[in-house]
Design a protein around this motif. Structure first.
Motif, mmCIF file in Angstrom:
data_model
loop_
_atom_site.group_PDB
_atom_site.id
_atom_site.type_symbol
_atom_site.label_atom_id
_atom_site.label_comp_id
_atom_site.label_asym_id
_atom_site.label_seq_id
_atom_site.Cartn_x
_atom_site.Cartn_y
_atom_site.Cartn_z
ATOM 1 N N UNK A 29 2.479 -8.375 -0.488
ATOM 2 C CA UNK A 29 2.602 -6.918 -0.426
ATOM 3 C C UNK A 29 3.875 -6.468 -1.120
ATOM 4 N N UNK A 30 3.766 -5.370 -1.853
ATOM 5 C CA UNK A 30 4.956 -4.711 -2.377
ATOM 6 C C UNK A 30 5.618 -3.915 -1.251
ATOM 7 N N UNK A 31 6.903 -3.575 -1.391
ATOM 8 C CA UNK A 31 7.575 -2.796 -0.339
ATOM 9 C C UNK A 31 6.874 -1.472 -0.024
ATOM 10 N N UNK A 228 5.936 -1.651 -12.805
ATOM 11 C CA UNK A 228 5.016 -0.521 -12.922
ATOM 12 C C UNK A 228 4.613 0.090 -11.584
ATOM 13 N N UNK A 229 4.548 -0.729 -10.535
ATOM 14 C CA UNK A 229 4.014 -0.242 -9.259
ATOM 15 C C UNK A 229 5.068 -0.115 -8.161
ATOM 16 N N UNK A 230 6.155 -0.877 -8.287
ATOM 17 C CA UNK A 230 7.110 -0.963 -7.185
ATOM 18 C C UNK A 230 7.753 0.347 -6.793
ATOM 19 N N UNK A 231 7.933 1.252 -7.744
ATOM 20 C CA UNK A 231 8.632 2.508 -7.441
ATOM 21 C C UNK A 231 7.685 3.657 -7.091
ATOM 22 N N UNK A 232 6.397 3.394 -7.054
ATOM 23 C CA UNK A 232 5.455 4.457 -6.666
ATOM 24 C C UNK A 232 5.611 4.707 -5.167
ATOM 25 N N UNK A 233 5.830 5.939 -4.751
ATOM 26 C CA UNK A 233 6.113 6.206 -3.334
ATOM 27 C C UNK A 233 4.946 5.856 -2.416
ATOM 28 N N UNK A 234 5.294 5.349 -1.276
ATOM 29 C CA UNK A 234 4.317 5.055 -0.228
ATOM 30 C C UNK A 234 3.743 6.350 0.319
ATOM 31 N N UNK A 235 2.490 6.320 0.713
ATOM 32 C CA UNK A 235 1.861 7.492 1.301
ATOM 33 C C UNK A 235 1.597 7.296 2.786
#
Length: 437
Positions: A29-31, A228-235
């Motif tokens: 899992x990413x953070x 590419x995906x790590x900084x996309x905010x969690x929802x």
């Protein structure tokens, strides 16, 4: 003796094939909650990048159906970095192919590129998740595309609304009573802000599973994924607490019409357990015994020998919360519904009271072993299986273990499932008939 030696050799070969089919994967899992599954196979220079979002038609609200499927189209409209109309051009000009599909339970997107374009596939799917363009031009364009799809596949296609009719009558409280394509009236009535809200709610990394399968170098792939995906905010993921349906305890019969057919179809449908449950596998195997291929019992009896039916089938549609087991028959000539019903009921009674033959059982086992090999014979197939096993089944390693579940099923299991789930008081009979002119 020669025949016996050949069968042993065939079994040994199949054993090698099954062992070779063990799919190795790594998952983490990413953070931000995005689940990642990596499968390395350097035998061919291709990579599939796929993302499965845990949102399907069942997640829609009353009066706004069709959104999940609509987004399958809408999210090819572009992003701030991919101009409108360029998505497919970028894929094809770089030697790739792509597609998407939606079910009641999930939405799935993928690109397959030559492995030297792996980074491109990862970037494109990140673009779709990070900031897809949701604007009025795209909504209006894709609304017309969906309308045409509905006309072609359902409204103007013979038996095109049959499966929806089954769902509408098997489910009352659970949202499986709807359809994947939904209502055009609902899509027409929806405002742009509602589409934006749907995207914001469901297209978040912690509602998504990313699969990268094929000719990859895992460490490099992980770096690109992080970038590419790590900084996309969690929802915020909404719990899936859907209303349940009470068990069917009394046979129900309904009639539906279709202007596109000349011959009626008769359906005998049962609501059965989630595809996560072992009984769903048993029922799947039972449906194959009854009607898979020209040597199956229903085809041989009703189509081949007695010539009472033009078509006959038993199918098991597995879904995340419930499944559907249904018999389908189109009569031949003057054959009545009652005749078909009696014959189908007779075959149900046989499997409820008599164990199937050793020969038929072995044929079933062979069929599922072959199916297992074929399903995971391509990188695209493996990517889809990995995503489905994790998102809908809750266990990624089912890609390897499902064949063991099928192999563990006994003749007694088949009989017990028929006795438990396929009784006349548990079904809905649907008379799907031509519309009167």
């Amino acid at each position: 003796m020669k025949k016996r030696l050949l069968s042993v050799a065939a079994a040994a070969f199949f054993g090698v094939m099954l062992n070779a089919q063990q799919i190795k994967f790594e998952e983490y899992d990413l953070p931000n909650g995005m689940h990642v599954i990596l499968h390395q196979d350097n035998s061919a220079p291709v990579v599939t990048t796929a993302v499965m979002y845990h949102v399907g038609a069942k997640d829609e609200v009353k009066g706004r159906t069709g959104f999940a499927h609509f987004f399958e189209h809408l999210l090819f409209e572009g992003t701030p970095n991919i101009k409108r109309g360029d998505w497919f051009k970028i894929v094809s000009s770089n030697g790739g192919q792509n597609n998407a599909n939606t079910s009641m339970d999930r939405t799935y997107y993928y690109e397959t590129f030559p492995s030297n374009n792996e980074q491109l596939g990862l970037w494109m799917e990140a673009e779709r998740l990070r900031h897809a363009e949701i604007n009025q031009i795209g909504v209006d364009t894709q609304r017309e595309v969906v309308k045409e799809e509905k006309r072609l596949r359902m409204d103007n296609s013979p038996y095109g609304n049959l499966f929806n009719t089954i769902q509408q009558n098997l489910f009352t409280n659970h949202p499986y009573h709807g359809s994947v394509i939904g209502s055009i009236e609902d899509l027409n009535g929806a405002k742009l802000d509602e589409f934006k809200a749907f995207y914001k709610k469901y297209y978040v990394p912690n509602n998504a599973t990313l699969v990268v399968a094929g000719d990859i170098k895992p460490q490099q792939t992980k770096k690109w994924i992080s970038e590419y995906y790590g900084s996309i905010p969690k929802g915020t993921v909404t719990p899936k607490n859907f209303p349940k349906d009470e068990p069917i305890t009394k046979e129900k019969e309904v009639t539906a019409t279709d202007a596109n057919i000349q011959l009626p179809a008769y359906i005998f449908a049962y609501r059965t357990p989630s595809n996560k449950e072992r009984d769903a596998y048993v029922l799947d195997m039972l449906s194959s015994y009854l009607s898979s291929g020209k040597s199956s019992v229903l085809y041989k009896k009703l189509v081949d020998q007695d010539k009472k039916a033009l078509q006959v089938a038993a199918f098991n549609q597995g879904m995340e919360d419930y499944s559907i087991f249904a018999f389908f028959a189109i009569p031949m000539g003057a054959t009545t519904k009652q005749v078909l019903q009696n014959d189908i009921d007779a075959e149900i009674k046989k499997v409820q009271t008599t164990l199937i033959s050793d020969e038929d059982f072995q044929k079933l086992q062979n069929q599922y072993e072959n199916q297992f090999v074929n399903t995971n014979s391509s990188i695209q197939g493996i990517a889809s299986s990995l995503a489905t096993s994790h998102v809908l089944m809750g266990d990624t390693n089912l890609i390897n273990k499902e064949i063991d579940i099928y192999k563990s099923i006994t003749k007694q299991d088949l009989q017990n499932a028929a006795k438990k789930y396929l009784n006349s008081n548990q079904r809905v009979i649907i008379n799907y008939v031509p519309e009167k002119k």
